[in-house]
Design a protein around this motif. Structure first.
Motif, PDB file in Angstrom:
ATOM      1  N   VAL A  19     -83.710 -13.584   7.688  1.00 42.97           N
ATOM      2  CA  VAL A  19     -85.013 -13.897   7.103  1.00 42.97           C
ATOM      3  C   VAL A  19     -85.486 -12.701   6.286  1.00 42.97           C
ATOM      4  CG1 VAL A  19     -87.427 -14.435   7.621  1.00 42.97           C
ATOM      5  CG2 VAL A  19     -85.596 -15.435   8.992  1.00 42.97           C
ATOM      6  N   ARG A  20     -85.996 -12.968   5.078  1.00 41.08           N
ATOM      7  CA  ARG A  20     -86.535 -11.896   4.234  1.00 41.08           C
ATOM      8  C   ARG A  20     -88.000 -11.661   4.568  1.00 41.08           C
ATOM      9  NH1 ARG A  20     -83.858  -9.912  -0.368  1.00 41.08           N
ATOM     10  NH2 ARG A  20     -81.737 -10.648  -0.273  1.00 41.08           N
ATOM     11  N   VAL A  21     -88.404 -10.387   4.502  1.00 41.97           N
ATOM     12  CA  VAL A  21     -89.775  -9.988   4.798  1.00 41.97           C
ATOM     13  C   VAL A  21     -90.336  -9.260   3.586  1.00 41.97           C
ATOM     14  CG1 VAL A  21     -91.224  -8.584   6.318  1.00 41.97           C
ATOM     15  CG2 VAL A  21     -89.205  -9.735   7.245  1.00 41.97           C
ATOM     16  N   ALA A  22     -91.511  -9.661   3.114  1.00 37.73           N
ATOM     17  CA  ALA A  22     -92.159  -9.001   1.978  1.00 37.73           C
ATOM     18  C   ALA A  22     -92.587  -7.598   2.402  1.00 37.73           C
ATOM     19  CB  ALA A  22     -93.366  -9.806   1.514  1.00 37.73           C
ATOM     20  N   VAL A  23     -92.253  -6.582   1.577  1.00 37.44           N
ATOM     21  CA  VAL A  23     -92.597  -5.206   1.948  1.00 37.44           C
ATOM     22  C   VAL A  23     -93.371  -4.448   0.875  1.00 37.44           C
ATOM     23  CG1 VAL A  23     -90.801  -4.901   3.669  1.00 37.44           C
ATOM     24  CG2 VAL A  23     -90.285  -4.409   1.294  1.00 37.44           C
ATOM     25  N   GLY A  24     -93.004  -4.530  -0.394  1.00 41.25           N
ATOM     26  CA  GLY A  24     -93.719  -3.822  -1.457  1.00 41.25           C
ATOM     27  C   GLY A  24     -93.666  -2.310  -1.336  1.00 41.25           C
ATOM     28  N   LEU A  25     -92.491  -1.735  -1.047  1.00 42.92           N
ATOM     29  CA  LEU A  25     -92.338  -0.285  -0.904  1.00 42.92           C
ATOM     30  C   LEU A  25     -91.861   0.353  -2.206  1.00 42.92           C
ATOM     31  CD1 LEU A  25     -90.449  -0.263   2.513  1.00 42.92           C
ATOM     32  CD2 LEU A  25     -92.854   0.286   2.126  1.00 42.92           C
ATOM     33  N   THR A  26     -92.259   1.585  -2.455  1.00 45.31           N
ATOM     34  CA  THR A  26     -91.760   2.318  -3.614  1.00 45.31           C
ATOM     35  C   THR A  26     -90.443   2.987  -3.240  1.00 45.31           C
ATOM     36  OG1 THR A  26     -93.061   4.256  -3.026  1.00 45.31           O
ATOM     37  CG2 THR A  26     -94.044   2.723  -4.597  1.00 45.31           C
ATOM     38  N   ALA A  27     -89.587   3.184  -4.250  1.00 45.95           N
ATOM     39  CA  ALA A  27     -88.271   3.762  -4.002  1.00 45.95           C
ATOM     40  C   ALA A  27     -87.736   4.377  -5.285  1.00 45.95           C
ATOM     41  CB  ALA A  27     -87.317   2.677  -3.502  1.00 45.95           C
ATOM     42  N   ARG A  28     -86.582   5.014  -5.172  1.00 49.42           N
ATOM     43  CA  ARG A  28     -85.826   5.521  -6.313  1.00 49.42           C
ATOM     44  C   ARG A  28     -84.442   4.896  -6.244  1.00 49.42           C
ATOM     45  NH1 ARG A  28     -86.789  10.063  -3.748  1.00 49.42           N
ATOM     46  NH2 ARG A  28     -84.638  10.736  -3.978  1.00 49.42           N
ATOM     47  N   CYS A  29     -83.969   4.353  -7.355  1.00 52.20           N
ATOM     48  CA  CYS A  29     -82.638   3.747  -7.417  1.00 52.20           C
ATOM     49  C   CYS A  29     -81.689   4.688  -8.135  1.00 52.20           C
ATOM     50  CB  CYS A  29     -82.679   2.414  -8.159  1.00 52.20           C
ATOM     51  SG  CYS A  29     -83.471   1.117  -7.224  1.00 52.20           S
ATOM     52  N   LEU A  30     -80.527   4.915  -7.556  1.00 49.23           N
ATOM     53  CA  LEU A  30     -79.497   5.754  -8.163  1.00 49.23           C
ATOM     54  C   LEU A  30     -78.297   4.858  -8.472  1.00 49.23           C
ATOM     55  CD1 LEU A  30     -78.483   8.586  -8.948  1.00 49.23           C
ATOM     56  CD2 LEU A  30     -77.655   8.827  -6.599  1.00 49.23           C
ATOM     57  N   PHE A  31     -77.961   4.758  -9.769  1.00 47.21           N
ATOM     58  CA  PHE A  31     -76.860   3.920 -10.221  1.00 47.21           C
ATOM     59  C   PHE A  31     -75.555   4.709 -10.197  1.00 47.21           C
ATOM     60  CE2 PHE A  31     -80.678   2.098 -11.960  1.00 47.21           C
ATOM     61  CZ  PHE A  31     -80.466   0.729 -11.844  1.00 47.21           C
ATOM     62  N   GLU A  32     -74.428   4.004 -10.303  1.00 45.90           N
ATOM     63  CA  GLU A  32     -73.114   4.650 -10.257  1.00 45.90           C
ATOM     64  C   GLU A  32     -72.928   5.669 -11.375  1.00 45.90           C
ATOM     65  OE1 GLU A  32     -70.152   1.568 -10.186  1.00 45.90           O
ATOM     66  OE2 GLU A  32     -70.504   1.140  -8.067  1.00 45.90           O
ATOM     67  N   ASP A  33     -73.575   5.456 -12.531  1.00 43.28           N
ATOM     68  CA  ASP A  33     -73.449   6.405 -13.646  1.00 43.28           C
ATOM     69  C   ASP A  33     -74.449   7.562 -13.531  1.00 43.28           C
ATOM     70  OD1 ASP A  33     -75.861   5.226 -14.318  1.00 43.28           O
ATOM     71  OD2 ASP A  33     -75.162   4.390 -16.219  1.00 43.28           O
ATOM     72  N   ARG A  34     -75.051   7.703 -12.354  1.00 47.66           N
ATOM     73  CA  ARG A  34     -75.988   8.784 -12.002  1.00 47.66           C
ATOM     74  C   ARG A  34     -77.368   8.655 -12.621  1.00 47.66           C
ATOM     75  NH1 ARG A  34     -73.590  12.106  -8.640  1.00 47.66           N
ATOM     76  NH2 ARG A  34     -71.377  12.537  -8.818  1.00 47.66           N
ATOM     77  N   ARG A  35     -77.678   7.497 -13.235  1.00 45.99           N
ATOM     78  CA  ARG A  35     -79.059   7.270 -13.681  1.00 45.99           C
ATOM     79  C   ARG A  35     -79.926   7.098 -12.451  1.00 45.99           C
ATOM     80  NH1 ARG A  35     -79.390   2.007 -16.399  1.00 45.99           N
ATOM     81  NH2 ARG A  35     -77.512   1.617 -15.211  1.00 45.99           N
ATOM     82  N   GLU A  36     -81.129   7.634 -12.519  1.00 53.03           N
ATOM     83  CA  GLU A  36     -82.086   7.495 -11.420  1.00 53.03           C
ATOM     84  C   GLU A  36     -83.409   6.992 -11.992  1.00 53.03           C
ATOM     85  OE1 GLU A  36     -84.150  10.266  -8.014  1.00 53.03           O
ATOM     86  OE2 GLU A  36     -82.175  10.809  -8.761  1.00 53.03           O
ATOM     87  N   VAL A  37     -83.955   5.914 -11.416  1.00 53.93           N
ATOM     88  CA  VAL A  37     -85.208   5.338 -11.890  1.00 53.93           C
ATOM     89  C   VAL A  37     -86.105   5.023 -10.697  1.00 53.93           C
ATOM     90  CG1 VAL A  37     -84.183   4.321 -13.968  1.00 53.93           C
ATOM     91  CG2 VAL A  37     -84.341   2.964 -11.888  1.00 53.93           C
ATOM     92  N   SER A  38     -87.409   5.035 -10.937  1.00 50.51           N
ATOM     93  CA  SER A  38     -88.356   4.585  -9.918  1.00 50.51           C
ATOM     94  C   SER A  38     -88.270   3.074  -9.837  1.00 50.51           C
ATOM     95  CB  SER A  38     -89.782   4.993 -10.278  1.00 50.51           C
ATOM     96  OG  SER A  38     -89.899   6.386 -10.268  1.00 50.51           O
ATOM     97  N   CYS A  39     -88.418   2.533  -8.639  1.00 50.29           N
ATOM     98  CA  CYS A  39     -88.338   1.086  -8.459  1.00 50.29           C
ATOM     99  C   CYS A  39     -89.242   0.665  -7.300  1.00 50.29           C
ATOM    100  CB  CYS A  39     -86.897   0.644  -8.213  1.00 50.29           C
ATOM    101  SG  CYS A  39     -86.130   1.389  -6.777  1.00 50.29           S
ATOM    102  N   ARG A  40     -89.278  -0.631  -7.053  1.00 47.74           N
ATOM    103  CA  ARG A  40     -90.093  -1.178  -5.966  1.00 47.74           C
ATOM    104  C   ARG A  40     -89.249  -2.184  -5.192  1.00 47.74           C
ATOM    105  NH1 ARG A  40     -94.988  -1.396  -4.128  1.00 47.74           N
ATOM    106  NH2 ARG A  40     -95.880  -0.147  -5.769  1.00 47.74           N
ATOM    107  N   VAL A  41     -89.254  -2.043  -3.866  1.00 48.86           N
ATOM    108  CA  VAL A  41     -88.567  -3.006  -3.004  1.00 48.86           C
ATOM    109  C   VAL A  41     -89.560  -4.125  -2.727  1.00 48.86           C
ATOM    110  CG1 VAL A  41     -87.367  -3.372  -0.826  1.00 48.86           C
ATOM    111  CG2 VAL A  41     -87.252  -1.139  -1.947  1.00 48.86           C
ATOM    112  N   ARG A  42     -89.262  -5.318  -3.232  1.00 51.39           N
ATOM    113  CA  ARG A  42     -90.164  -6.461  -3.107  1.00 51.39           C
ATOM    114  C   ARG A  42     -90.057  -7.106  -1.732  1.00 51.39           C
ATOM    115  NH1 ARG A  42     -88.642 -10.555  -7.202  1.00 51.39           N
ATOM    116  NH2 ARG A  42     -87.633 -11.585  -5.490  1.00 51.39           N
ATOM    117  N   ASP A  43     -88.838  -7.342  -1.275  1.00 49.05           N
ATOM    118  CA  ASP A  43     -88.629  -7.874   0.072  1.00 49.05           C
ATOM    119  C   ASP A  43     -87.272  -7.410   0.570  1.00 49.05           C
ATOM    120  OD1 ASP A  43     -86.528  -9.832  -0.591  1.00 49.05           O
ATOM    121  OD2 ASP A  43     -88.118 -11.045  -1.457  1.00 49.05           O
ATOM    122  N   MET A  44     -87.093  -7.464   1.893  1.00 44.79           N
ATOM    123  CA  MET A  44     -85.818  -7.053   2.466  1.00 44.79           C
ATOM    124  C   MET A  44     -85.493  -7.856   3.712  1.00 44.79           C
ATOM    125  SD  MET A  44     -86.944  -3.126   3.550  1.00 44.79           S
ATOM    126  CE  MET A  44     -85.372  -2.529   3.121  1.00 44.79           C
TER     127      MET A  44
END
Length: 72
Positions: A19-44
């Motif tokens: 079951v997915r739960v809505a969370v709305g947390l802030t995070a940082r995503c790191l891609f395989e090519d080493r790009r890093e961006v701010s993101c938001r976790v909507r549900d998990m």
């Protein structure tokens, strides 16, 4: 609620293992090519998460999400 959702907000045809739960947390995503961006976790869930980010990765690319307010 729309006709396609149940009382818990899941699609009637949704057969996910966890079951997915809505969370709305802030995070940082790191891609395989080493790009890093701010993101938001909507549900998990125990098996994944829905993440909103201003950048796209390649199909099936692994992305690390450093979620604020979570431990290591």
């Amino acid at each position: 609620m729309g006709a396609a959702t149940s009382e818990f907000g899941r699609w009637r045809g949704d057969v996910r293992r966890h079951v997915r739960v809505a969370v709305g947390l802030t995070a940082r995503c790191l891609f395989e090519d080493r790009r890093e961006v701010s993101c938001r976790v909507r549900d998990m869930s125990g098996g994944g998460a829905a993440i909103e980010a201003p950048a796209l990765g390649q199909p099936r690319e692994r992305v690390l999400a450093y979620v604020d307010e979570s431990g290591r």
